[in-house]
Design an enzyme around this catalytic site. Structure first.
Site, PDB file in Angstrom:
ATOM      1  N   ASP A   9     -12.289  14.037 -12.592  1.00 51.90           N
ATOM      2  CA  ASP A   9     -13.953  14.682 -12.358  1.00 51.90           C
ATOM      3  C   ASP A   9     -13.576  15.890 -12.294  1.00 51.90           C
ATOM      4  O   ASP A   9     -12.580  16.465 -11.118  1.00 51.90           O
ATOM      5  CB  ASP A   9     -14.723  13.771 -11.616  1.00 51.90           C
ATOM      6  CG  ASP A   9     -16.192  14.336 -11.680  1.00 51.90           C
ATOM      7  OD1 ASP A   9     -16.442  15.063 -12.453  1.00 51.90           O
ATOM      8  OD2 ASP A   9     -16.092  13.748 -10.346  1.00 51.90           O
ATOM      9  N   GLY A  10     -14.639  16.944 -11.733  1.00 50.84           N
ATOM     10  CA  GLY A  10     -14.715  18.503 -11.498  1.00 50.84           C
ATOM     11  C   GLY A  10     -16.503  18.123 -10.558  1.00 50.84           C
ATOM     12  O   GLY A  10     -17.236  17.300 -10.946  1.00 50.84           O
ATOM     13  N   GLU A  47     -14.119  20.699 -13.920  1.00 50.96           N
ATOM     14  CA  GLU A  47     -13.499  19.279 -15.276  1.00 50.96           C
ATOM     15  C   GLU A  47     -12.741  20.230 -15.957  1.00 50.96           C
ATOM     16  O   GLU A  47     -11.805  19.059 -16.015  1.00 50.96           O
ATOM     17  CB  GLU A  47     -15.109  19.278 -15.647  1.00 50.96           C
ATOM     18  CG  GLU A  47     -16.371  18.888 -15.000  1.00 50.96           C
ATOM     19  CD  GLU A  47     -16.366  17.274 -14.588  1.00 50.96           C
ATOM     20  OE1 GLU A  47     -15.238  16.880 -14.729  1.00 50.96           O
ATOM     21  OE2 GLU A  47     -17.824  17.009 -14.087  1.00 50.96           O
ATOM     22  N   ASP A  69     -16.514  11.881 -16.750  1.00 51.53           N
ATOM     23  CA  ASP A  69     -18.067  12.514 -17.247  1.00 51.53           C
ATOM     24  C   ASP A  69     -18.985  13.046 -17.858  1.00 51.53           C
ATOM     25  O   ASP A  69     -19.800  12.952 -17.215  1.00 51.53           O
ATOM     26  CB  ASP A  69     -18.846  11.645 -15.039  1.00 51.53           C
ATOM     27  CG  ASP A  69     -18.105  12.608 -14.624  1.00 51.53           C
ATOM     28  OD1 ASP A  69     -17.927  13.355 -14.447  1.00 51.53           O
ATOM     29  OD2 ASP A  69     -18.893  12.865 -13.386  1.00 51.53           O
ATOM     30  N   HIS A 124     -21.793   8.865 -11.117  1.00 48.67           N
ATOM     31  CA  HIS A 124     -21.601   8.264  -9.714  1.00 48.67           C
ATOM     32  C   HIS A 124     -22.200   7.338 -10.390  1.00 48.67           C
ATOM     33  O   HIS A 124     -23.079   6.409  -9.765  1.00 48.67           O
ATOM     34  CB  HIS A 124     -22.664   8.979  -9.691  1.00 48.67           C
ATOM     35  CG  HIS A 124     -22.525  10.386  -9.835  1.00 48.67           C
ATOM     36  ND1 HIS A 124     -21.890  11.748  -8.423  1.00 48.67           N
ATOM     37  CD2 HIS A 124     -22.843  11.730 -10.083  1.00 48.67           C
ATOM     38  CE1 HIS A 124     -21.142  12.194  -8.282  1.00 48.67           C
ATOM     39  NE2 HIS A 124     -21.668  12.783  -9.577  1.00 48.67           N
ATOM     40  N   ASP A 134     -14.605  11.881  -8.063  1.00 51.61           N
ATOM     41  CA  ASP A 134     -15.641  12.697  -7.464  1.00 51.61           C
ATOM     42  C   ASP A 134     -15.344  12.804  -6.625  1.00 51.61           C
ATOM     43  O   ASP A 134     -15.363  14.051  -5.499  1.00 51.61           O
ATOM     44  CB  ASP A 134     -16.413  12.335  -7.524  1.00 51.61           C
ATOM     45  CG  ASP A 134     -17.803  12.626  -7.171  1.00 51.61           C
ATOM     46  OD1 ASP A 134     -18.483  13.878  -7.602  1.00 51.61           O
ATOM     47  OD2 ASP A 134     -18.814  12.349  -5.988  1.00 51.61           O
TER      48      ASP A 134
END
Length: 144
Positions: A9-10, A47, A69, A124, A134
């Site tokens: 994740d970024g 990302e 995501d 999320h 995250d």
């Protein structure tokens, strides 16, 4: 071939702004968390960087189950868009220049070394590993 599962994740505070990335690599019941960041970046750069840094750790060709995501990353790879951009001199179908070419050029040779399966997960939401990535990414972005 070994099967490695990677979650990435970024995050970015502002876009551009301070950013971070996080990744979790799983193999044979062992997990490794990695993370990093940059003072002035974008969410998409973070990302991509998470995926790059995770794949760089693999010392041999593997089957990789990649979870992210980021539709930007997953769709560009799984739908082959990035290969079209590269073939056309990094120009997208809308005739605009592709962004983050430097990172795509780092990522594609890494992808080519492995047998990668792409999985988009809702951010999320209910994926605990994506949520942990995250947390890592946000913590890194706050360092700046």
């Amino acid at each position: 071939m070994k099967t490695v599962t990677i979650y990435t994740d970024g995050a970015c505070s502002g876009n551009p702004g301070p950013g971070g990335w996080g990744a979790i690599l799983e193999w044979n019941g062992v997990e490794k968390e990695i993370s990093g960041g940059a003072p002035e970046t974008t969410n998409n750069r973070m990302e991509l960087t998470g995926v790059i840094r995770a794949l760089e750790l693999l010392k041999e060709s593997c089957v990789v189950e990649l979870y992210s995501d980021s539709k930007y990353v997953i769709d560009a790879l799984s739908k082959g868009w990035v290969y079209g951009w590269r073939k056309k001199g990094w120009i997208k179908s809308d005739k605009k220049p592709a962004l983050n070419v430097d990172l795509w050029e780092q990522l594609l040779p890494l992808i080519d070394r492995h047998q990668v399966h792409y999985h988009w997960v809702k951010g999320h939401a209910s994926n605990a590993k994506n949520n942990r990535c995250d947390e890592l990414a946000v913590a890194e972005s706050r360092k700046f």
